[in-house]
Scaffold this motif. Structure first.
Motif, PDB file in Angstrom:
ATOM      1  N   GLN A 248       0.835  -1.205   0.000  1.00 36.17           N
ATOM      2  CA  GLN A 248       0.000   0.000   0.000  1.00 36.17           C
ATOM      3  C   GLN A 248       0.869   1.255   0.000  1.00 36.17           C
ATOM      4  OE1 GLN A 248      -2.647   0.154   3.314  1.00 36.17           O
ATOM      5  NE2 GLN A 248      -3.468   2.151   2.791  1.00 36.17           N
ATOM      6  N   PHE A 249       1.978   1.194   0.754  1.00 40.01           N
ATOM      7  CA  PHE A 249       2.873   2.347   0.801  1.00 40.01           C
ATOM      8  C   PHE A 249       3.523   2.602  -0.557  1.00 40.01           C
ATOM      9  CE2 PHE A 249       7.011   4.304   1.911  1.00 40.01           C
ATOM     10  CZ  PHE A 249       6.527   5.441   2.540  1.00 40.01           C
ATOM     11  N   ILE A 250       3.886   1.512  -1.250  1.00 45.52           N
ATOM     12  CA  ILE A 250       4.476   1.669  -2.585  1.00 45.52           C
ATOM     13  C   ILE A 250       3.469   2.312  -3.531  1.00 45.52           C
ATOM     14  CG2 ILE A 250       5.319   0.384  -4.587  1.00 45.52           C
ATOM     15  CD1 ILE A 250       6.562  -1.606  -2.593  1.00 45.52           C
ATOM     16  N   ARG A 251       2.186   1.862  -3.444  1.00 47.39           N
ATOM     17  CA  ARG A 251       1.170   2.481  -4.293  1.00 47.39           C
ATOM     18  C   ARG A 251       0.982   3.960  -3.951  1.00 47.39           C
ATOM     19  NH1 ARG A 251      -1.641  -2.451  -3.230  1.00 47.39           N
ATOM     20  NH2 ARG A 251      -2.970  -1.351  -1.719  1.00 47.39           N
ATOM     21  N   THR A 252       1.077   4.279  -2.666  1.00 47.24           N
ATOM     22  CA  THR A 252       0.945   5.678  -2.249  1.00 47.24           C
ATOM     23  C   THR A 252       2.070   6.524  -2.825  1.00 47.24           C
ATOM     24  OG1 THR A 252      -0.119   5.001  -0.188  1.00 47.24           O
ATOM     25  CG2 THR A 252       0.811   7.199  -0.255  1.00 47.24           C
ATOM     26  N   GLY A 254       3.792   5.859  -5.491  1.00 45.82           N
ATOM     27  CA  GLY A 254       3.546   5.976  -6.933  1.00 45.82           C
ATOM     28  C   GLY A 254       2.512   7.047  -7.241  1.00 45.82           C
ATOM     29  N   ALA A 255       1.447   7.088  -6.411  1.00 48.63           N
ATOM     30  CA  ALA A 255       0.423   8.115  -6.626  1.00 48.63           C
ATOM     31  C   ALA A 255       0.973   9.512  -6.407  1.00 48.63           C
ATOM     32  CB  ALA A 255      -0.754   7.852  -5.688  1.00 48.63           C
ATOM     33  N   GLU A 256       1.825   9.647  -5.385  1.00 52.44           N
ATOM     34  CA  GLU A 256       2.434  10.953  -5.123  1.00 52.44           C
ATOM     35  C   GLU A 256       3.283  11.403  -6.311  1.00 52.44           C
ATOM     36  OE1 GLU A 256       2.048  13.040  -2.839  1.00 52.44           O
ATOM     37  OE2 GLU A 256       1.207  12.037  -1.079  1.00 52.44           O
ATOM     38  N   LEU A 257       4.081  10.476  -6.835  1.00 52.85           N
ATOM     39  CA  LEU A 257       4.935  10.836  -7.984  1.00 52.85           C
ATOM     40  C   LEU A 257       4.086  11.167  -9.214  1.00 52.85           C
ATOM     41  CD1 LEU A 257       7.762   8.154  -7.595  1.00 52.85           C
ATOM     42  CD2 LEU A 257       7.929  10.597  -7.133  1.00 52.85           C
ATOM     43  N   HIS A 258       3.003  10.363  -9.390  1.00 51.09           N
ATOM     44  CA  HIS A 258       2.169  10.593 -10.572  1.00 51.09           C
ATOM     45  C   HIS A 258       1.408  11.905 -10.464  1.00 51.09           C
ATOM     46  CE1 HIS A 258      -1.561  10.263 -12.971  1.00 51.09           C
ATOM     47  NE2 HIS A 258      -0.776   9.632 -13.856  1.00 51.09           N
ATOM     48  N   ASP A 259       0.836  12.189  -9.299  1.00 52.27           N
ATOM     49  CA  ASP A 259       0.005  13.373  -9.147  1.00 52.27           C
ATOM     50  C   ASP A 259       0.808  14.649  -8.964  1.00 52.27           C
ATOM     51  OD1 ASP A 259      -2.098  11.645  -9.281  1.00 52.27           O
ATOM     52  OD2 ASP A 259      -2.434  11.566  -7.108  1.00 52.27           O
ATOM     53  N   GLY A 260       2.067  14.545  -8.558  1.00 54.03           N
ATOM     54  CA  GLY A 260       2.871  15.743  -8.309  1.00 54.03           C
ATOM     55  C   GLY A 260       3.923  15.976  -9.369  1.00 54.03           C
ATOM     56  N   PRO A 261       5.123  15.438  -9.173  1.00 52.77           N
ATOM     57  CA  PRO A 261       6.223  15.711 -10.105  1.00 52.77           C
ATOM     58  C   PRO A 261       5.910  15.318 -11.544  1.00 52.77           C
ATOM     59  CG  PRO A 261       7.048  14.721  -8.098  1.00 52.77           C
ATOM     60  CD  PRO A 261       5.575  14.657  -8.015  1.00 52.77           C
ATOM     61  N   ALA A 262       5.240  14.169 -11.760  1.00 55.46           N
ATOM     62  CA  ALA A 262       4.964  13.752 -13.142  1.00 55.46           C
ATOM     63  C   ALA A 262       4.079  14.768 -13.863  1.00 55.46           C
ATOM     64  CB  ALA A 262       4.305  12.376 -13.146  1.00 55.46           C
ATOM     65  N   GLN A 263       3.073  15.306 -13.160  1.00 56.06           N
ATOM     66  CA  GLN A 263       2.208  16.306 -13.768  1.00 56.06           C
ATOM     67  C   GLN A 263       2.981  17.579 -14.119  1.00 56.06           C
ATOM     68  OE1 GLN A 263      -0.898  15.757 -14.681  1.00 56.06           O
ATOM     69  NE2 GLN A 263      -0.834  13.661 -13.845  1.00 56.06           N
ATOM     70  N   LEU A 264       3.890  17.974 -13.213  1.00 54.73           N
ATOM     71  CA  LEU A 264       4.690  19.182 -13.470  1.00 54.73           C
ATOM     72  C   LEU A 264       5.638  18.981 -14.643  1.00 54.73           C
ATOM     73  CD1 LEU A 264       5.473  20.240  -9.785  1.00 54.73           C
ATOM     74  CD2 LEU A 264       3.861  21.311 -11.370  1.00 54.73           C
ATOM     75  N   ASP A 402      -6.773   5.123  13.770  1.00 51.86           N
ATOM     76  CA  ASP A 402      -5.954   4.373  12.828  1.00 51.86           C
ATOM     77  C   ASP A 402      -6.293   4.728  11.382  1.00 51.86           C
ATOM     78  OD1 ASP A 402      -4.855   3.283  14.962  1.00 51.86           O
ATOM     79  OD2 ASP A 402      -5.578   1.239  14.650  1.00 51.86           O
ATOM     80  N   ASP A 403      -7.591   4.778  11.030  1.00 53.21           N
ATOM     81  CA  ASP A 403      -7.938   5.002   9.639  1.00 53.21           C
ATOM     82  C   ASP A 403      -7.586   6.415   9.209  1.00 53.21           C
ATOM     83  OD1 ASP A 403      -9.709   6.193  11.300  1.00 53.21           O
ATOM     84  OD2 ASP A 403     -11.519   5.526  10.242  1.00 53.21           O
ATOM     85  N   ALA A 404      -7.713   7.393  10.101  1.00 57.82           N
ATOM     86  CA  ALA A 404      -7.344   8.765   9.744  1.00 57.82           C
ATOM     87  C   ALA A 404      -5.858   8.879   9.471  1.00 57.82           C
ATOM     88  CB  ALA A 404      -7.747   9.715  10.878  1.00 57.82           C
ATOM     89  N   VAL A 405      -5.059   8.193  10.287  1.00 64.12           N
ATOM     90  CA  VAL A 405      -3.612   8.290  10.083  1.00 64.12           C
ATOM     91  C   VAL A 405      -3.190   7.544   8.832  1.00 64.12           C
ATOM     92  CG1 VAL A 405      -1.386   7.753  11.120  1.00 64.12           C
ATOM     93  CG2 VAL A 405      -3.251   8.560  12.561  1.00 64.12           C
ATOM     94  N   GLU A 406      -3.819   6.423   8.566  1.00 61.60           N
ATOM     95  CA  GLU A 406      -3.457   5.665   7.364  1.00 61.60           C
ATOM     96  C   GLU A 406      -3.809   6.429   6.094  1.00 61.60           C
ATOM     97  OE1 GLU A 406      -3.561   1.020   8.726  1.00 61.60           O
ATOM     98  OE2 GLU A 406      -5.326   1.897   7.847  1.00 61.60           O
ATOM     99  N   ARG A 407      -4.803   7.306   6.153  1.00 65.15           N
ATOM    100  CA  ARG A 407      -5.131   8.090   4.968  1.00 65.15           C
ATOM    101  C   ARG A 407      -4.089   9.174   4.695  1.00 65.15           C
ATOM    102  NH1 ARG A 407     -10.500   7.680   7.012  1.00 65.15           N
ATOM    103  NH2 ARG A 407     -10.355   9.747   7.954  1.00 65.15           N
ATOM    104  N   ASP A 408      -3.273   9.462   5.740  1.00 65.91           N
ATOM    105  CA  ASP A 408      -2.207  10.439   5.544  1.00 65.91           C
ATOM    106  C   ASP A 408      -1.067   9.749   4.784  1.00 65.91           C
ATOM    107  OD1 ASP A 408      -0.334  12.623   7.798  1.00 65.91           O
ATOM    108  OD2 ASP A 408      -0.276  12.349   5.635  1.00 65.91           O
ATOM    109  N   ARG A 409      -0.762  10.193   3.590  1.00 62.79           N
ATOM    110  CA  ARG A 409       0.175   9.456   2.728  1.00 62.79           C
ATOM    111  C   ARG A 409       1.624   9.580   3.186  1.00 62.79           C
ATOM    112  NH1 ARG A 409      -2.135  10.965  -3.326  1.00 62.79           N
ATOM    113  NH2 ARG A 409      -4.081   9.814  -3.141  1.00 62.79           N
ATOM    114  N   ASP A 410       1.951  10.542   4.067  1.00 65.51           N
ATOM    115  CA  ASP A 410       3.330  10.706   4.505  1.00 65.51           C
ATOM    116  C   ASP A 410       3.640   9.882   5.745  1.00 65.51           C
ATOM    117  OD1 ASP A 410       3.829  12.436   2.486  1.00 65.51           O
ATOM    118  OD2 ASP A 410       3.294  14.231   3.636  1.00 65.51           O
TER     119      ASP A 410
END
Length: 453
Positions: A248-252, A254-264, A402-410
């Motif tokens: 799940q962390f790896i997917r997170t 990947g999403a960060e890279l796709h939604d941030g730096p890749a878009q820029l 727990d669920d609130a913290v897990e939604r935090d991607r960092d």
């Protein structure tokens, strides 16, 4: 057991036929002494019984109790047969005696006293070399009878009562018994049968004791096996959960890279096309400046993501320094002071333990800062033997779930911490108290594979 019974019975019968007179007279004489000892022991128990509670609580007799015993033993009928009477403590101290000069003195324990402290009633002739006899200048070989004094409820041995009996009546009785034993041959058969029965009974008790001990060991082995199975299943669940969280962390990431730096970067590629198509140098310069700004933002986001993935160099650091480094990094990042109460850890642990402790402190402080603005944060650690305990807490009310913290991607989240710690064989707890204090803690046994080899 039956074969042993037959062999022993044959030998005893042969000995009885050849040495009937000698064997029987000896056995009956010893039996007479034991019988007299048992009867005298009952008499002593009746004397001491009113004072057992006092002996159990105080360990000695009060002056009033001593006076009562003195009055009982001073009658002429008792003095003519039993001139001396003592109560011994287990350490060899005289708690009471009708010879007042030895009360409170401590003497080496005789063989009869030692056996009586094990629960036996012992009768034997007095050893005139014993210290308690030399103090009183006793030169008459009395018959000494020792009887254990037991508490009324538990049956514990509180001490030993000893009485001295004149041997003249006993000697006359023994002489009569010896002469009578030569005439009563039937008594030899009874003695032999009692001896054989004792052998069989002793063997039966041994077998029963071994059977009981074996059943206890089997039950303990089954309990340990069930405990090991439970721990194994718990470790497997924790390992599986860690694998899921890593995925799940790896997917997170990947999403960060796709939604941030890749878009820029994609936006920058479009700007390159505009620069190529621009005919005005001023327009081209403005586009180039804009492109540089976008690329700088992309580089900043990539560095931010990478910084969150990397731990500082923890190799070789003691655990107290690992905790201090995590706290220092948090203070530098948030400008919030954190109270520290950590003990030195002199155990060399593996890098997995260092990383686990660092992530625990980092995540706990981040949660407290994010959800409670870092109010009154403190970190503590203790080491009890090989058990390491680390806690992170704050005094303000914080809704950390727990669920609130897990939604935090960092962040890995509390569940991530729980399974990371349990995968190392530790325990994780989170407490949200009504007083407003939020506290998370971990405990880890620093043994086996968690040590640095």
């Amino acid at each position: 057991m039956s074969a042993q019974f037959l062999v022993a019975g044959g030998l005893l019968l042969l000995v009885a036929m050849l040495f009937a007179g000698y064997v029987i007279s000896t056995l009956v004489a010893r039996s007479t002494i034991n019988h007299k000892a048992a009867a005298t022991a009952l008499f002593m128990q009746s004397l001491v019984a009113p004072f057992t509670d006092e002996l159990a609580s105080a360990g000695h007799l009060s002056p009033a109790s001593s006076a009562r015993l003195d009055a009982l033993l001073s009658s002429e009928q008792l003095k003519d047969r039993f001139p001396y009477f003592e109560i011994w403590k287990p350490d060899g101290t005289v708690a009471y005696s009708n010879s007042t000069q030895i009360i409170g003195q401590r003497f080496p324990r005789s063989a009869g006293l030692s056996r009586a402290l094990k629960g036996e009633v012992v009768a034997d002739y007095a050893d005139l070399r014993a210290g308690e006899h030399r103090v009183r200048d006793i030169d008459t070989p009395f018959l000494e009878i020792y009887s254990p004094i037991r508490s009324g409820v538990e049956g514990h041995i509180l001490g030993v009562a000893e009485i001295h009996e004149f041997t003249q009546p006993l000697q006359q009785d023994l002489a009569n018994v010896r002469w009578g034993s030569w005439l009563v041959v039937a008594g030899s058969t009874l003695a032999i049968m009692l001896g054989l029965y004792g052998i069989v009974r002793r063997g039966s008790r041994t077998i029963e004791a071994q059977h009981t001990a074996l059943e206890a060991r089997i039950a303990e082995a089954e309990r340990l096996a069930m405990l090991n199975q439970s721990l194994r299943e718990r470790l497997q669940r924790a390992s599986a959960r860690v694998a899921e969280l890593n995925e799940q962390f790896i997917r997170t990431v990947g999403a960060e890279l796709h939604d941030g730096p890749a878009q820029l970067v994609g936006f920058s590629k479009l700007k390159l096309d505009e620069i190529s198509a621009a005919s005005n140098s001023a327009t081209r310069g403005r586009l180039v400046q804009h492109l540089g700004t976008v690329l700088s933002q992309a580089l900043h986001e990539i560095r931010t993501i990478a910084k969150g993935l990397l731990l500082p160099d923890l190799a070789g650091l003691p655990l107290q320094d690992v905790i201090a480094r995590a706290v220092s990094a948090h203070e530098a990042r948030t400008n919030v002071q954190v109270a520290l109460a950590i003990e030195a850890v002199d155990i060399e642990v593996s890098d997995a333990v260092r990383a686990c402790v660092f992530r625990f402190v980092q995540e706990g402080l981040n949660n407290a800062f994010r959800h409670a603005a870092g109010a009154s944060q403190y970190v503590s650690s203790t080491l009890s033997g090989t058990l390491l305990s680390v806690a992170v807490a704050n005094d303000a009310a914080a809704a950390v779930q727990d669920d609130a913290v897990e939604r935090d991607r960092d962040r890995l989240g509390l569940q991530g911490l729980r399974h990371r710690i349990e995968s190392l064989g530790g325990a994780f707890t989170a407490e949200f108290r009504q007083s407003g204090e939020t506290r998370i803690s971990m405990s880890l046994e620093l043994v086996g594979g968690l040590l640095e080899h």
